[in-house]
Design a protein around this motif. Structure first.
Motif, mmCIF file in Angstrom:
data_model
loop_
_atom_site.group_PDB
_atom_site.id
_atom_site.type_symbol
_atom_site.label_atom_id
_atom_site.label_comp_id
_atom_site.label_asym_id
_atom_site.label_seq_id
_atom_site.Cartn_x
_atom_site.Cartn_y
_atom_site.Cartn_z
ATOM 1 N N THR A 57 0.878 -1.335 -0.079
ATOM 2 C CA THR A 57 0.027 0.234 0.045
ATOM 3 C C THR A 57 0.903 1.239 0.204
ATOM 4 O O THR A 57 0.394 2.402 0.497
ATOM 5 N N ALA A 58 2.074 1.255 -0.206
ATOM 6 C CA ALA A 58 3.035 2.423 -0.506
ATOM 7 C C ALA A 58 4.052 2.192 -1.501
ATOM 8 O O ALA A 58 4.289 1.192 -2.079
ATOM 9 N N SER A 85 1.515 6.911 -0.007
ATOM 10 C CA SER A 85 0.457 6.003 0.102
ATOM 11 C C SER A 85 -0.169 5.487 -1.088
ATOM 12 O O SER A 85 -0.553 6.609 -1.827
ATOM 13 N N MET A 126 -2.745 10.709 5.474
ATOM 14 C CA MET A 126 -3.521 9.633 4.397
ATOM 15 C C MET A 126 -4.979 9.922 4.479
ATOM 16 O O MET A 126 -5.843 9.089 3.930
#
Length: 155
Positions: A57-58, A85, A126
């Protein structure tokens, strides 16, 4: 390997998505305790953490260690850590937080890695909803309290 060389190799391996190089810095039975994802034991799991879990996820990681202190058995360093992110709600935001890395060393390798980090700014970066941030931080606090070496500091 000097302390500075160890820390640079540590950060470079994460930034380059090189789980094998990262895991090779650890003893065979080494454990990496991640502030977000929990414990990963043994080189295979540690390599998987870098190659699969971190990058799930990054992307575009940057990790710097500052002001290291070591007696050859323990190593402490303040760090700054950031990534881009890929979670939908983050909309590609760069996420940054800082913390302290605590490593137990054995025969020139990392036997155990723990960290304490101020992760709240990352969740704000985020665009997580405040309720979600509170739930995540509560889980992190509970995990910290469960660590025997931290209990006397949190009492």
């Amino acid at each position: 390997m000097t302390t500075q060389e160890l820390l640079r190799a540590f950060c470079d391996a994460v930034e380059q998505r090189n789980g094998k190089a990262f895991a090779d810095l650890f003893s065979e039975d080494g454990v990496y305790h991640d502030v977000f994802y929990g414990a990963f034991e043994g080189r295979a799991k540690i390599a998987e953490m870098i190659d699969e879990v971190f990058y799930r996820t990054a992307t575009d990681f940057r990790w710097d260690m500052h002001s290291p202190l070591s007696d050859g058995e323990q190593l402490y360093a303040h760090y700054t850590f950031s990534y881009r992110s890929t979670l939908p709600e983050a909309k590609g935001a760069r996420v940054m937080f800082e913390g302290v890395a605590m490593m137990k060393l054995r025969d020139g390798k990392i036997a155990s890695y723990h960290e304490v980090a101020n992760t709240a700014p990352a969740f704000v970066d985020m665009n997580f909803a405040p309720e979600r941030i509170v739930r995540i931080l509560a889980r992190q606090g509970a995990a910290l309290k469960a660590r025997p070496e931290m209990r006397r500091h949190l009492a």
